[in-house]
Design a protein around this motif. Structure first.
Motif, mmCIF file in Angstrom:
data_model
loop_
_atom_site.group_PDB
_atom_site.id
_atom_site.type_symbol
_atom_site.label_atom_id
_atom_site.label_comp_id
_atom_site.label_asym_id
_atom_site.label_seq_id
_atom_site.Cartn_x
_atom_site.Cartn_y
_atom_site.Cartn_z
ATOM 1 N N THR A 755 0.835 -1.197 0.000
ATOM 2 C CA THR A 755 0.000 0.000 0.000
ATOM 3 C C THR A 755 0.873 1.251 0.000
ATOM 4 O O THR A 755 2.009 1.240 0.483
ATOM 5 C CB THR A 755 -0.912 0.031 1.248
ATOM 6 O OG1 THR A 755 -0.112 -0.103 2.425
ATOM 7 C CG2 THR A 755 -1.918 -1.110 1.201
ATOM 8 N N ASP A 756 0.332 2.322 -0.605
ATOM 9 C CA ASP A 756 0.979 3.647 -0.604
ATOM 10 C C ASP A 756 2.365 3.623 -1.237
ATOM 11 O O ASP A 756 3.304 4.235 -0.711
ATOM 12 C CB ASP A 756 1.078 4.202 0.826
ATOM 13 C CG ASP A 756 -0.285 4.328 1.492
ATOM 14 O OD1 ASP A 756 -1.253 4.637 0.770
ATOM 15 O OD2 ASP A 756 -0.376 4.108 2.708
ATOM 16 N N GLN A 757 2.505 2.896 -2.329
ATOM 17 C CA GLN A 757 3.780 2.834 -3.041
ATOM 18 C C GLN A 757 3.542 3.127 -4.525
ATOM 19 O O GLN A 757 2.463 2.840 -5.053
ATOM 20 C CB GLN A 757 4.441 1.460 -2.886
ATOM 21 C CG GLN A 757 4.813 1.084 -1.466
ATOM 22 C CD GLN A 757 5.855 2.012 -0.869
ATOM 23 O OE1 GLN A 757 6.628 2.640 -1.583
ATOM 24 N NE2 GLN A 757 5.868 2.114 0.460
#
Length: 1037
Positions: A755-757
């Motif tokens: 997540t969040d990459q």
């Protein structure tokens, strides 16, 4: 016959197939030049004159059979030459009114026979053969030569001889060179003719444009909203139009936005000013036609098109005469005073050595005072300039000065290189401010320095270069100043001198300003790469280092990299790498060698983005030298060396060399460096090399897996994170490495990165998880760490590379029952089905493989599949794909889906049987395996066995038994067993001699294969016995 015909010639504005040459003096000159060239071609180039054209030149001629005499076969009105090509075609053939010519020899003869009709014949030939070069040399050959010969046709000829090409190809290259020379000669002649009729010149146009730009903007108070050139590049002769338009008199093209009308697209030519068809940027060839009357100057045109402009201009007419008489004297006096002050300060001797770091205290004072002086001057000059603009609005005021300009105003060398070639590199374009009022004082100061650079002697040149380096040359306005005043040309010319100090100063400036993308292109256009490459042979080490650094900056786009290679720069750069980088103590000379090697590696790094350059580096012996430098303890050496290696590792030959020359150990060692950039390049190199199993084993052997995992903690550095996750992904293809990664707790970290990459990180993370999930224990671990939900969420990503990896990971996780429950709850099965619609074949195949796992392990997969509208039609439709991997995966999915009887019935209704039967002639063993499985499963419904036989699927399946793959033999035996339960299929199998290979397979160690083979033989035997008994019964009765 090339540029001179396609661009310099003036054609009627109709379609290219029916366009005619306009009767103009320029076209007449063009035709005469071409006539002279062709007429004397046979005597000047006898060998090339005999070359047979790829396609004949044909046109409607005025000649008749009676015009031909000896050397021709004449039959009624038809004429054929005695000379013929290798296929027996005559080199000249007349079938009135059309004539066909296949060589320059016959073309010359025909023109001699035409007498006073020569020009008419040349005109007709050119009008009906708009691309003669293509017909003479062949389209593919001509296109290749145009690309290769962009810089130097002679070098192409020399290289052709070196490569030992055939005589015919050598003649073609020679012909191409002759055409280029002819084009250049014709363009020279045309330009000379035009120069005798010049009325406007570039300087006059530029002055008028600069005056108008001062009054752009300011809303309704301004004269215009904006005024700009379509091209920022200015040739040495002051022109901005392409070379092929210069010969027609075009000086430049403008885009003007008036305050009250639509945008105007204007051509400024030597004949006057007029509107064009809409040239918005350089290179557009469809907008050059004239669409208005011709005006004597720009202001007159604008007054006729913009009432607002005319009103503002007329308001100032009363002050015109008084101000215009004072303007020139006042401004000149101020400029002379300022130039004197600046020259005095710049030329004063400095206490430091030549081209050393120059003191800035006194210079800053000078610049400051000069800046204040210049501001005052500009305020005064602006009011005077305004008066000049008003004066120019009077009929004949400015234009009369322009019209009186002599022909000598045109420079003697108009054919300088242009920068019109399109490039693939995406860089921000170079933009001028809309008005000169936006320019800082440094811009004007550097412009003055460039003027001194042009006029000064050796000592003045050196001091001027020092003064220029005192400015912040990374600032765009400073770079603009150098380019706008022709400073680049001067700097490049200094590279060809014998004075080392001038070269060093020039290279230091070029090294800095070449960070600008536009300046890089201009350097290449001015053939600066050739001059810089020559310096690499200099005995002065500082010069070699500076030249290599400059190449590193310039070679950021394809054409520049190509020029470095063509001028022999790759071999010279490789030679710079030859030094001893890891000595305990270094002499000053050895330190200089290391500095040169660092710069050489930096340049090779930029050049290695080209595939041909990679091959050239390897051919020049660059790999062993890079391997030696890889052992250096210096980070400034290691970064460009590893950067070059990771760039080249995309080639298989490089990956093999990196592995065999022991570079993996050094790459692993540098993973523990404290430099993030070095770590990133090492990880990227491992990522590319780890496609090979032996490399993956070496990384594990040299204990490189733990450093890769430790890099995952640097999550803020996304480039480093992408490189590290990529290396982990490729290394985890080996299960032994996965076991090691588990010891280092890599799986939990990878799941946390879902997540969040950025996508480049996610692609690698998901790819690694897909490999980790091949081990059963890791499937549960991924669920425990919360990885299933983000994986399913990523099934909606638009990134195709990410979708390929995420479907593989989801499919691997789906073989665990507990994981499958979560995937089903998250609607994962539907998402996987939907990916079968993706246009990418890789995504389709990966989704189909994931669907196999989901269908097999879901509790109610059959009902889920039936609930998807259009799902079955889609999967049957994909059986018509041309990609074997897609076909194999779809067949495997059908095999799983068809285990549900209702699903099989629906698939049958949608035509799965004939679609599968069409694929049976494949030779791909992977597809054969899953196709046979699908056929065996589909035989379980209704009359499908008979349908397969009628569709011709049985006979090709028998051939599958000859495959060496055990999986293919087993699947085929099972399919044949199911098909053998239909009598007609048994007959076909017996005719194709299936019994013998089946009997052999009955002795296999594979029980499934034994049973299927035995069952098939039994069915054939039973049919035989039934027929025999029926015959005996009939005989007895």
């Amino acid at each position: 016959m090339g540029i001179s015909l396609t661009r310099a010639a003036q054609w009627t504005m109709v379609s290219s197939s029916t366009a005619k040459l306009v009767s103009t003096p320029m076209n007449e000159s063009l035709l005469k030049e071409i006539l002279h060239f062709v007429e004397h071609f046979r005597s000047q180039y006898p060998q090339e004159a005999e070359h047979v054209f790829e396609e004949p030149l044909q046109w409607s001629t005025t000649l008749v059979a009676s015009d031909f005499k000896t050397d021709y076969d004449i039959s009624d009105s038809d004429v054929q030459s005695h000379e013929r090509d290798s296929e027996g075609h005559p080199l000249l053939q007349l079938s009135p009114p059309t004539v066909y010519v296949r060589s320059f020899s016959q073309l010359s003869k025909l023109l001699h026979l035409a007498h006073d009709k020569k020009l008419a014949e040349v005109r007709a030939c050119l009008e009906e053969n708009r691309e003669p070069l293509v017909k003479i040399l062949g389209r593919s050959f001509a296109s290749d030569l145009v690309i290769e010969a962009h810089d130097d046709a002679v070098s192409v000829v020399d290289r052709t001889k070196e490569e030992g090409l055939s005589k015919d190809l050598e003649v073609k290259v020679k012909l191409f060179q002759l055409f280029q020379d002819m084009d250049k000669q014709i363009l020279d002649t045309l330009l000379k003719d035009i120069s005798e009729q010049v009325r406007l010149n570039p300087k006059a146009v530029k002055n008028e444009v600069e005056i108008l730009q001062v009054f752009c903007g300011g809303g309704d108070k301004g004269l215009l909203k904006s005024l700009r050139y379509t091209s920022d590049f200015e040739f040495s002769n002051g022109y901005r139009a392409p070379l092929w338009r210069q010969v027609q008199g075009d000086i430049c093209y403008l885009v003007i936005e008036p305050c009250d009308t639509e945008t105007l697209h204007i051509t400024c030519s030597t004949a006057g000013i007029f509107l064009n068809g809409g040239i918005k940027q350089e290179g557009e060839e469809n907008g050059y036609e004239q669409t208005s009357d011709t005006y004597e100057d720009l202001v007159t045109l604008l007054k006729s098109r913009s009432p607002h402009f005319a009103e503002k201009i007329n308001q100032q007419d009363s002050a015109v005469q008084e101000l215009s008489t004072k303007k020139e004297k006042t401004v000149n006096e101020q400029l002379q005073l300022e130039l004197h002050t600046t020259r005095r300060n710049i030329y004063e001797p400095r206490p430091s050595g030549i081209l050393s770091t120059c003191g800035k205290t006194e210079e800053n004072k000078t610049l400051k005072s000069s800046e204040d002086e210049h501001k005052n001057l500009r305020q005064r000059a602006k009011s005077k300039t305004k008066a000049e603009l008003s004066a120019s609005s009077s009929p004949g005021h400015v234009s009369s000065q322009k019209l009186k300009t002599s022909a000598g105003a045109l420079p003697g060398e108009p054919f300088s290189e242009s920068s019109t070639e399109s490039e693939e590199e995406e860089e921000q374009p170079y933009r001028h401010p809309e008005t000169n009022t936006d320019l800082p004082s440094e811009y004007w100061q550097i412009q003055k320095l460039v003027k001194y650079l042009k006029d000064g002697d050796q000592i003045v040149t050196v001091h001027t270069l020092c003064a220029m380096m005192d400015f912040n040359l990374m600032q765009e306005s400073c770079q603009m100043a150098i380019q706008d005043t022709g400073g680049l040309k001067v700097l490049l010319n200094l590279l060809d001198t014998d004075e080392h100090k001038c070269k060093i100063g020039s290279l230091k400036i070029l090294r800095t300003i070449s960070h600008n993308s536009q300046i890089r292109r201009v350097i290449v256009d001015m053939r600066g790469v050739q001059s810089i490459v020559k310096i690499l042979d200099s005995p002065v080490k500082e010069l070699k280092a500076l030249a290599a650094e400059t190449i590193a900056n310039v070679a950021k786009f394809r054409r520049a990299r190509r020029n470095v290679r063509l001028y022999g720069g790759i071999n010279k750069l490789v030679k710079l790498l030859d030094c001893l980088p890891n000595l305990a103590s270094l002499t000053p000379s050895q330190e200089e060698d290391i500095e040169v090697a660092c710069c050489g590696a930096l340049a090779l790094w930029s050049c290695s983005r080209s595939t041909k350059n990679k091959k050239a580096i390897r051919k020049a012996g660059g790999i062993p030298l890079l391997g030696r430098l890889l052992k250096s303890p210096l980070q400034k050496m290691l970064i460009p060396v590893v950067g070059t290696l990771q760039e080249c590792a995309s080639e298989e030959s490089y990956r093999t060399d990196i592995q065999t020359l022991g570079m993996i150990k050094d790459l692993v060692r540098n993973l523990s460096s404290d430099n993030d950039e070095l770590q990133m390049h090492c990880a990227s190199a491992i990522f590319k090399c780890a496609e090979d199993k032996q490399t993956r084993d070496l990384v594990r052997k040299y204990k490189g897996l733990q450093p890769l995992v430790s890099l995952l903690h640097k999550a803020d550095n996304k480039q480093l994170l992408a490189a590290a996750t990529g290396a982990i992904w490729k290394c985890s293809i080996s299960q032994e490495n996965v076991t090691k990664f588990q010891e280092y707790k890599a799986l939990e970290i990878l799941v946390s990165l879902l997540t969040d990459q950025p996508e480049e990180v996610l692609v690698n993370v998901v790819g690694a998880l897909g490999e980790f999930a091949q081990i059963p224990a890791n499937k549960a671990a991924i669920r425990e760490f919360g990885g299933i939900k983000p994986l399913v969420k990523l099934l909606t990503s638009p990134n195709q590379a990410l979708l390929v990896n995420v479907t593989k990971a989801v499919g691997a996780c789906a073989t665990n029952k507990d994981n499958m429950v979560i995937i089903d709850q998250l609607d994962g099965i539907r998402l996987v089905w939907s990916l079968l619609k993706n246009p990418s074949a890789d995504v389709q195949s990966s989704a189909a493989w994931a669907l196999c796992a989901c269908t097999e392990n879901a509790e109610d997969a059959g009902e889920t599949a039936r609930s998807l509208i259009g799902g079955f039609q889609l999967i049957v439709k994909l059986l018509s794909s041309t990609n074997n991997e897609v076909l194999a995966s779809i067949c495997a999915a059908i095999c799983k889906i068809a285990k549900d009887e209702e699903n099989l019935a629906i698939l049958t209704d949608f035509g799965v049987v004939p679609s599968l039967a069409k694929l049976t002639n494949t030779t791909d063993d992977r597809l054969r395996h899953h196709l046979a499985d699908a056929i065996a499963q589909c035989c379980m419904w209704g009359s499908n066995r008979a349908s397969f036989g009628e569709a011709g699927a049985v006979a090709p399946l028998v051939r599958y038994l000859k495959s060496k793959e055990g999986s293919v033999q087993r699947s085929t035996a099972m399919a044949l067993y199911q098909l053998s339960r239909n009598p007609n299929n048994c007959i076909t199998m017996h005719e194709k001699e299936v019994v013998q290979p089946l009997i052999h397979m009955m002795g296999s160690d594979d029980e499934e294969l034994q049973e299927a083979a035995a069952g098939c033989v039994r069915s054939i035997r039973l049919l035989y016995m039934a027929n025999r008994n029926a015959e005996l019964f009939t005989f007895r009765n």
